[in-house]
Write an enzyme that holds these catalytic residues in place. Structure first.
Site, PDB file in Angstrom:
ATOM      1  N   ASN A 108      -6.066   9.557   6.228  1.00 54.67           N
ATOM      2  CA  ASN A 108      -7.380   8.923   6.150  1.00 54.67           C
ATOM      3  C   ASN A 108      -7.192   7.415   6.010  1.00 54.67           C
ATOM      4  O   ASN A 108      -6.581   6.968   5.032  1.00 54.67           O
ATOM      5  CB  ASN A 108      -8.157   9.459   4.943  1.00 54.67           C
ATOM      6  N   ASP A 158       0.946   2.819   3.792  1.00 46.90           N
ATOM      7  CA  ASP A 158       0.094   3.838   3.174  1.00 46.90           C
ATOM      8  C   ASP A 158       0.920   5.102   2.927  1.00 46.90           C
ATOM      9  O   ASP A 158       0.468   6.226   3.187  1.00 46.90           O
ATOM     10  CB  ASP A 158      -1.137   4.138   4.024  1.00 46.90           C
ATOM     11  N   ARG A 209       2.289   8.358  -7.070  1.00 39.84           N
ATOM     12  CA  ARG A 209       1.745   9.595  -7.667  1.00 39.84           C
ATOM     13  C   ARG A 209       1.974   9.758  -9.165  1.00 39.84           C
ATOM     14  O   ARG A 209       1.611  10.803  -9.714  1.00 39.84           O
ATOM     15  CB  ARG A 209       2.301  10.827  -6.942  1.00 39.84           C
ATOM     16  N   HIS A 254       0.838  -1.200   0.000  1.00 42.20           N
ATOM     17  CA  HIS A 254       0.000   0.000   0.000  1.00 42.20           C
ATOM     18  C   HIS A 254       0.872   1.248   0.000  1.00 42.20           C
ATOM     19  O   HIS A 254       1.210   1.791   1.048  1.00 42.20           O
ATOM     20  CB  HIS A 254      -0.920   0.004   1.217  1.00 42.20           C
ATOM     21  N   ASP A 291      -8.662   2.427  -3.907  1.00 40.11           N
ATOM     22  CA  ASP A 291      -8.152   3.118  -2.732  1.00 40.11           C
ATOM     23  C   ASP A 291      -8.325   4.627  -2.847  1.00 40.11           C
ATOM     24  O   ASP A 291      -8.122   5.221  -3.902  1.00 40.11           O
ATOM     25  CB  ASP A 291      -6.685   2.804  -2.508  1.00 40.11           C
ATOM     26  N   GLY A 328      -2.631  12.412   4.236  1.00 39.59           N
ATOM     27  CA  GLY A 328      -1.609  11.463   3.842  1.00 39.59           C
ATOM     28  C   GLY A 328      -0.252  11.809   4.427  1.00 39.59           C
ATOM     29  O   GLY A 328       0.117  12.982   4.530  1.00 39.59           O
TER      30      GLY A 328
END
Length: 417
Positions: free
Chosen positions: A263, A290, A67, A63, A155, A309
């Site tokens: 989140n 994440d 970008r 995870h 996601d 994030g």
């Protein structure tokens, strides 16, 4: 240190199947040859002495957000993969909230082409979307995409329609591929625990009904842990991940700064303790980061107005080693199981620390304390809630297919070639 030479990692310990024992490791031409004590080198062998270090098979993060395509100001595949190598990871799986989203073969090829051209020092295997454009409408053509991806995820968005999620799970079950779900029920209060666990509860029932290989992203609530525990007991093919920040921080630790906004958000101490129990008893089988970088400006607007994030690839192992292993909450072998063995097994990636396997290796120096300093990160992202933390467990060497891709012993952490 040159490529395709016989290299002996000598004087350290190794992590194999959750156990730690003293051993040397010999590899040649990118493949592990021997794992044994007192290996005698020949004249062609390069010796790397690693006293006080432990060698793991390369860590896996299922995870991350790199970008590209679409948002390269935040991170690129090259910078994200460099950060991964620095953290001891040899395989990472970027999520599909990109532009274009990898929802068909043409769009996926844009991302795959960028990965091939990036010079990434580690393996980068992306997720495709569950639904077209991640909009929760039509399910993507999983049979056409499955051989090129880690699995399927929307996601950043939960799949809101129950019937659509069941359709996706039935297709995934038929094709034997993984759905990795961001669970967020938009009918519930925003970012409240119900918005996560209500959708987890729905999805694990659907997974039990359909036989789908179902993985829950970034679990953060005690109710989600319990839902997964019940589903496992019922025989469902369900797994889940949590992240280092949910295991080590709570809402009470958050300051009015963007580096604490993610989140799902940080939860209560009862949730953190439930997650810890979950990794202890095997309910929570994976720790992922994440890793979600944003620009400095996007994270400079305080807690309420910064984008959600944080980054995590370069801090995950030392934070978890310091906060979970050193106090005796879990063993070091268990940590490697959560960060390498289990994600490989659950997602079908394969690989383990054994002769004949690729020499994907991470070497961690356990004893020396240092301070997390985001200004040294190889990621473009600098937003971490762990800024200034004293930690142990620095990655000092990472090998991918026997090639040195990160050398933390040198200034700047660059491999020698």
């Amino acid at each position: 240190m040159k490529e395709n030479r016989r290299i002996l990692l000598r004087g350290g310990s190794v992590a194999v199947d959750g156990q730690i024992f003293n051993s040397d490791i010999l590899f040649s031409d990118g493949v592990i040859c021997r794992i044994d004590s007192g290996i005698e080198p020949d004249s062609s062998t390069e010796i790397v002495d690693i006293p006080g270090c432990v060698v793991s098979y390369g860590l896996v993060d299922v995870h991350v957000h790199f970008r590209e395509p679409g948002f390269s100001a935040k991170e690129t595949i090259a910078t994200g993969a460099a950060a991964a190598a620095r953290g001891g990871y040899t395989l990472v799986c970027p999520m599909p909230n990109l532009r274009p989203a990898p929802d068909n073969e043409e769009h996926l090829e844009v991302q795959l082409d960028m990965i091939r051209k990036s010079g990434a020092p580690v393996s980068v295997l992306p997720f495709a979307t569950i639904t077209e454009e991640r909009h929760g409408g039509r399910v993507v053509d999983m049979p056409a995409l499955k051989s090129k991806v880690a699995g399927f995820s929307d996601d950043g968005s939960g799949v809101q329609d129950d019937a659509l999620m069941e359709e996706a799970m039935r297709l995934a079950a038929r094709e034997d591929c993984v759905i990795s779900a961001h669970c967020e029920d938009m009918t519930q209060p925003p970012f409240g625990p119900e918005s996560e666990y209500k959708q987890v509860e729905r999805d694990v029932l659907l997974a039990e009904r359909t036989g789908c290989r179902y993985h829950v992203c970034h679990v953060s609530t005690k109710e989600s842990v319990e839902a997964v525990r019940r589903a496992k007991a019922a025989g469902a093919r369900v797994s889940c991940e949590t992240a280092p920040h949910y295991l080590t921080l709570t809402q009470a630790d958050a300051l009015d700064e963007g580096r604490f906004r993610m989140n799902p958000p940080l939860r209560e101490e009862a949730d953190r303790l439930a997650l810890v129990r979950g990794i202890q008893d095997g309910t929570v089988e994976v720790i992922a980061t994440d890793h979600a970088p944003h620009t400095a400006e996007e994270k400079s607007r305080g807690y309420s107005h910064s984008l959600m994030g944080i980054v995590g690839l370069e801090t995950a192992f030392p934070v978890l080693y310091t906060r979970l292993v050193l106090p005796g909450i879990i063993s070091l072998g268990k940590l490697f199981t959560l960060m390498s063995d289990n994600p490989r097994r659950i997602f079908g990636f394969g690989g383990r620390l054994a002769p004949g396997n690729p020499a994907d290796l991470a070497v961690f120096e356990l004893d020396t304390e240092y301070t997390i300093d985001s200004s040294t990160f190889l990621s473009k992202g600098r937003s971490t809630p762990f800024e200034g933390w004293p930690v142990r467990g620095r990655c000092v060497l990472t090998f991918k297919d026997g090639r040195l891709v990160y050398d933390g012993r040198n200034p700047g952490g660059c491999a020698e070639g």
